[in-house]
Design a protein around this motif. Structure first.
Motif, PDB file in Angstrom:
ATOM      1  N   UNK A   1      -7.225  11.168   5.748  1.00  9.35           N
ATOM      2  CA  UNK A   1      -6.505  12.265   5.088  1.00  9.35           C
ATOM      3  C   UNK A   1      -7.077  12.485   3.689  1.00  9.35           C
ATOM      4  N   UNK A   2      -7.297  13.757   3.328  1.00 12.15           N
ATOM      5  CA  UNK A   2      -7.817  14.048   1.985  1.00 12.15           C
ATOM      6  C   UNK A   2      -6.669  14.017   0.976  1.00 12.15           C
TER       7      UNK A   2
ATOM      8  N   UNK B   1      -6.196  -2.241   3.520  1.00 15.19           N
ATOM      9  CA  UNK B   1      -6.197  -1.370   4.714  1.00 15.19           C
ATOM     10  C   UNK B   1      -4.813  -1.337   5.350  1.00 15.19           C
ATOM     11  N   UNK B   2      -4.161  -2.494   5.458  1.00 16.94           N
ATOM     12  CA  UNK B   2      -2.795  -2.536   6.012  1.00 16.94           C
ATOM     13  C   UNK B   2      -1.860  -1.671   5.159  1.00 16.94           C
ATOM     14  N   UNK B   3      -1.997  -1.806   3.835  1.00 21.98           N
ATOM     15  CA  UNK B   3      -1.103  -1.073   2.925  1.00 21.98           C
ATOM     16  C   UNK B   3      -1.246   0.426   3.151  1.00 21.98           C
ATOM     17  N   UNK B   4      -2.491   0.882   3.239  1.00 24.18           N
ATOM     18  CA  UNK B   4      -2.739   2.319   3.384  1.00 24.18           C
ATOM     19  C   UNK B   4      -2.294   2.818   4.766  1.00 24.18           C
ATOM     20  N   UNK B   5      -2.644   2.070   5.803  1.00 25.34           N
ATOM     21  CA  UNK B   5      -2.302   2.496   7.172  1.00 25.34           C
ATOM     22  C   UNK B   5      -0.790   2.528   7.360  1.00 25.34           C
ATOM     23  N   UNK B   6      -0.099   1.513   6.837  1.00 24.74           N
ATOM     24  CA  UNK B   6       1.355   1.440   7.037  1.00 24.74           C
ATOM     25  C   UNK B   6       2.095   2.482   6.183  1.00 24.74           C
ATOM     26  N   UNK B   7       1.572   2.733   4.988  1.00 18.57           N
ATOM     27  CA  UNK B   7       2.194   3.770   4.135  1.00 18.57           C
ATOM     28  C   UNK B   7       2.060   5.143   4.802  1.00 18.57           C
ATOM     29  N   UNK B   8       0.879   5.405   5.348  1.00 16.98           N
ATOM     30  CA  UNK B   8       0.651   6.688   6.002  1.00 16.98           C
ATOM     31  C   UNK B   8       1.450   6.795   7.303  1.00 16.98           C
ATOM     32  N   UNK B   9       1.553   5.703   8.056  1.00 17.67           N
ATOM     33  CA  UNK B   9       2.323   5.721   9.308  1.00 17.67           C
ATOM     34  C   UNK B   9       3.778   6.098   9.020  1.00 17.67           C
ATOM     35  N   UNK B  10       4.345   5.537   7.944  1.00 17.33           N
ATOM     36  CA  UNK B  10       5.728   5.871   7.572  1.00 17.33           C
ATOM     37  C   UNK B  10       5.823   7.347   7.173  1.00 17.33           C
ATOM     38  N   UNK B  11       4.937   7.766   6.248  1.00 17.06           N
ATOM     39  CA  UNK B  11       5.053   9.133   5.706  1.00 17.06           C
ATOM     40  C   UNK B  11       4.779  10.181   6.770  1.00 17.06           C
ATOM     41  N   UNK B  12       3.757   9.953   7.598  1.00 13.22           N
ATOM     42  CA  UNK B  12       3.394  10.988   8.596  1.00 13.22           C
ATOM     43  C   UNK B  12       4.461  11.102   9.680  1.00 13.22           C
TER      44      UNK B  12
ATOM     45  N   UNK C   1      -9.646   3.860  -6.856  1.00 13.85           N
ATOM     46  CA  UNK C   1      -9.929   3.016  -5.684  1.00 13.85           C
ATOM     47  C   UNK C   1      -8.823   3.157  -4.642  1.00 13.85           C
ATOM     48  N   UNK C   2      -7.583   3.320  -5.079  1.00 11.19           N
ATOM     49  CA  UNK C   2      -6.467   3.509  -4.151  1.00 11.19           C
ATOM     50  C   UNK C   2      -6.625   4.829  -3.400  1.00 11.19           C
ATOM     51  N   UNK C   3      -7.007   5.864  -4.119  1.00  7.97           N
ATOM     52  CA  UNK C   3      -7.212   7.175  -3.473  1.00  7.97           C
ATOM     53  C   UNK C   3      -8.326   7.079  -2.439  1.00  7.97           C
ATOM     54  N   UNK C   4      -9.438   6.455  -2.844  1.00  2.78           N
ATOM     55  CA  UNK C   4     -10.578   6.332  -1.916  1.00  2.78           C
ATOM     56  C   UNK C   4     -10.208   5.495  -0.694  1.00  2.78           C
ATOM     57  N   UNK C   5      -9.472   4.399  -0.926  1.00  5.39           N
ATOM     58  CA  UNK C   5      -9.079   3.538   0.195  1.00  5.39           C
ATOM     59  C   UNK C   5      -8.165   4.293   1.152  1.00  5.39           C
ATOM     60  N   UNK C   6      -7.221   5.060   0.589  1.00  3.14           N
ATOM     61  CA  UNK C   6      -6.298   5.815   1.445  1.00  3.14           C
ATOM     62  C   UNK C   6      -7.080   6.815   2.301  1.00  3.14           C
ATOM     63  N   UNK C   7      -7.997   7.536   1.665  1.00  2.00           N
ATOM     64  CA  UNK C   7      -8.763   8.559   2.399  1.00  2.00           C
ATOM     65  C   UNK C   7      -9.619   7.927   3.492  1.00  2.00           C
TER      66      UNK C   7
END
Ligand code: WQD
Length: 336
Positions: free
Chosen positions: A281-282, A318-329, A270-276
């Motif tokens: 991002x795949x 959604x916040x968790x995924x968006x903010x994690x990706x914003x930091x990493x990207x 579910x975490x993978x699907x939510x992140x994607x």
């Protein structure tokens, strides 16, 4: 309050510094930078507009701690400093007990010497071991399966004994579930050394192209989709929980344990699907064998922390995924 934040340059430490400063606390950081970068503190300054007083040193260094308490009127300590890799703790148990247990003993001795008895301790849901049922309340049985978890439980027991010996202490033991995400600015975030142990940084490193694929450690658990279930909490919600615990110390609470989670269990898949779906991002993954020591399911009963601390996790998946990706990207190589 003037607050000493040990391990303040780390993932949860930096996010807590931001909340402390924005709540007008004075902060002093002690960090040996063994598992963090001083650059993270520059980013905290960029976010808050405040320079950070920092001492490069170790909680095992009694002279260093004595100098800090002699020079500053420390009114409370938030203690993050410690090692936290489960696998490494199995290979190097003495290193973990020396850092996590002996270091806390030294810190508490110096605190007592200077009559500073307000203490927030960074503990972990790992002290619950493999729970018989979920959700987990603070009164569940405690057991551990690795030296990292054992070191956290040992410190908890030391703190409970310390309070029993001297009721002037006010101690908040915060049992973190699974911290993820980053400050919305993308300036601070999780920056693991080497190959990430934890799920979320591994997902973001796959997405940013640093890793080829994610290994999903088992899909044969007794969970809805077979993959492991955890209680993922946004690191900013976790940081805000520390501010509430700090406030609570002024009410002569004694020594109290609090679960800091969301109360919801989410699986790896579910975490993978939510992140994607949130980031577009795949995240290629392969199902592999279970990881030794992993449990099937773990998530918090949050009623006690919500009522006692007047705190509740507010950020969404959604916040968790968006903010994690914003930091990493924005920081593909972390704090360079
Ligand atoms: C979460 C889920 C894995 C990585 C540990 C400590 C805890 C705290 C957080 C420090 C599990 C699965 C993971 C991967 C995967 N540590 N996973 N592939 O193990 O719940 O908790 O870290 O404060 O104290 O015990 O967190 O992120 O390692 O794992 O499938 O590459 O993701 O099996 O189900 P964990 P985690």
């Amino acid at each position: 309050m003037t607050v000493l934040v040990t391990g303040g340059a780390g993932y949860i430490g930096t996010h807590t510094l931001v909340e402390l400063i924005e709540s007008d606390h004075k902060v002093l950081v002690l960090d040996n930078f063994s598992n963090s970068s001083a650059k993270s503190l520059e980013k905290v300054t960029q976010i808050t507009g405040q320079d950070i007083s920092v001492v490069e040193g170790d909680v095992n260094d009694k002279a260093c701690l004595t100098a800090i308490f002699s020079k500053h009127n420390i009114q409370a300590v938030i203690h993050f400093a410690g090692l936290k890799a489960v696998g490494e703790s199995c290979e190097k148990p003495l290193k973990y007990y020396q850092n996590n247990v002996a270091g806390t003993l030294t810190l508490c001795e110096v605190m007592a010497q200077f009559n500073c008895k307000n203490f927030v301790f960074s503990s972990s849901a790992t002290v619950y071991g493999d729970p018989a049922t979920v959700p987990i309340t603070e009164s569940f049985p405690l057991s551990t399966t690795n030296p990292y978890g054992a070191s956290k439980l040992m410190v908890e027991n030391i703190l409970r004994d310390l309070y029993q010996s001297d009721h002037e202490w006010n101690i908040a033991i915060l049992r973190y579930f699974n911290p993820v995400g980053a400050h919305h600015s993308g300036l601070i975030g999780e920056d693991p050394n080497d190959i990430p142990n934890n799920l979320m940084p591994f997902i973001t490193q796959v997405a940013v192209g640093k890793r080829e694929f994610l290994s999903v450690f088992g899909d044969d658990y007794d969970t809805p989709d077979g993959s492991g279930v955890r209680d993922y909490i946004h690191v900013v919600d976790l940081a805000k929980g520390h501010l509430k615990a700090l406030d609570k110390l002024t009410q002569n609470i004694g020594c109290v344990e609090y679960n800091l989670g969301t109360g919801s269990g989410i699986s790896v898949l579910e975490m993978v699907n939510a992140f994607e779906s949130v980031t577009g991002q795949k995240v290629p993954y392969q199902i592999t064998n279970r990881r030794a020591g992993d449990i099937a399911c773990c998530y918090a009963q949050t009623d006690f922390a919500e009522s006692e601390l007047n705190w509740k996790a507010e950020k969404t998946l959604t916040d968790m995924m968006a903010d994690a990706w914003n930091w990493q990207s924005n920081n593909p190589n972390g704090y360079e």
